[in-house]
Write a protein that holds these residues in place. Sequence first.
Motif, PDB file in Angstrom:
ATOM      1  N   ARG A  55       0.816  -1.223   0.000  1.00 60.07           N
ATOM      2  CA  ARG A  55       0.000   0.000   0.000  1.00 60.07           C
ATOM      3  C   ARG A  55       0.847   1.269   0.000  1.00 60.07           C
ATOM      4  O   ARG A  55       0.316   2.375   0.089  1.00 60.07           O
ATOM      5  N   ASP A  73      -6.799  -0.469   0.158  1.00 61.28           N
ATOM      6  CA  ASP A  73      -7.440  -1.651  -0.377  1.00 61.28           C
ATOM      7  C   ASP A  73      -8.838  -1.250  -0.857  1.00 61.28           C
ATOM      8  O   ASP A  73      -9.346  -0.190  -0.487  1.00 61.28           O
ATOM      9  N   HIS A 114      -8.901  -4.342   6.515  1.00 62.44           N
ATOM     10  CA  HIS A 114      -8.326  -5.463   5.786  1.00 62.44           C
ATOM     11  C   HIS A 114      -9.327  -6.617   5.699  1.00 62.44           C
ATOM     12  O   HIS A 114      -9.341  -7.361   4.725  1.00 62.44           O
ATOM     13  N   ALA A 128     -11.487  -5.733   2.839  1.00 62.27           N
ATOM     14  CA  ALA A 128     -10.804  -5.990   1.574  1.00 62.27           C
ATOM     15  C   ALA A 128     -10.787  -7.474   1.255  1.00 62.27           C
ATOM     16  O   ALA A 128     -10.878  -7.879   0.099  1.00 62.27           O
ATOM     17  N   ASN A 159      -7.753  -8.649  -3.500  1.00 58.45           N
ATOM     18  CA  ASN A 159      -7.076  -8.083  -2.340  1.00 58.45           C
ATOM     19  C   ASN A 159      -5.960  -7.133  -2.737  1.00 58.45           C
ATOM     20  O   ASN A 159      -5.276  -6.589  -1.882  1.00 58.45           O
TER      21      ASN A 159
END
Length: 408
Positions: A48, A63, A389, A392, A398
């Motif tokens: 990221r 995400d 997360h 995501a 992902n």
Amino acid sequence: MTTGHRSASSIPLLGVEEEFLVVDADRGVVVPEAATVVDGARPALGVRVGGEITKFQVEIRTDPCRSVDDLRAQLVEGRAAVQAAARSAGLRVIASGSPVLGCAVPPPITEGPRQDRGTATFRGLHDELAICAVHVHVEEPDRDRAVLIGNHLRQHLPVFVALTANSPYWAERDTGYASWRTVTWGRWPVAGPPPFLRSARQYDDHVAMLLDAGALVDHGTIFWDLRLSINHPTLEVRVADVPLTAVESAALAALVRALAIVAGEAVDRGDEGPQPTAELMRLAYWRAARDGMGGHGVDVITGRLLPAATLAERLVALARPALDATGDREPVESWLGWLATNGDGATRQRAAAARRGRLTDVVDEIAARTAPARDDTGETAPAHAGDAHAVAARTPSNRPMYEESTTA
């Protein structure tokens, strides 16, 4: 308007990329230390975080998120991570569309064969690439439908410029513009609004023509302010300066998604979208870049000059049914109200300079707003991404929603 309550699964996913400049912590000048910051932030952010076309720039990515709260949390987390990595190396990152201090022309370009092809193709245009934007991705797997939704969103691009204007300084002087980044970026052969197109095939044929003409290095250098993603099933709006705060980036993303939902319903009714003239679009871009939210803008359909605040309010009114359906009305309307009171990013940068007449104060203000302990609304900013997360993990991919680095 047919928008009503939407189930969570019917709300399009969102993704955001934000670009920042790396500056010396003491002097506030831009420095080519992006790799240092990326390396320092990678343990916290993984894929990221990354570099950009110049060694002055760092990029963070979210995400895919369904919830704007999750999106905002990831932006806060990403900004905090790159700021912490920078500070540990005697640096800072700043959310500004353009450098305030230091020699940014020409910028040091990241090495690589793709960058070398870009330099050979675009030449002196690379000299002013130390500029930072925010890119919003909205899920739309049907490419034909995405093109038609883009036709509807084209008319709103100048208003997005005004809402996010945050680049008044260049070469250590006030340009007189609220978004100088918009002006410099407009010089590129494939920048600004895309043409009005009626299908994905027509979009692809247009890109092929640009490749044949030598106006692109590859498909990743379609730099239109609104484009189809190459690697993901998204429509990408990339017209805006990076905002000072994560709250503003998240609100912009919510507004873009809502307008895409409204546009999609119009497309489903057979409406291919308006066709404002190129002359009016160019004029509206220029006026939005000059005035930001503090002046007037051009209605691209009628050509009328209207207060920028009026154009923004009309945009939010158009999006309101979709904002209600996604649950995002409050953050977007709060953002608009906050801008009315405090001004756009350019106004806030200039206010920092006016206090003592020092551009170093501008850099200090931007750095403080980029990753503060408390956000601009007075609410405590989330310390981490929470269950972002997990969100995501439930999405089709992902991987971060971003294109290959916007290197020419």
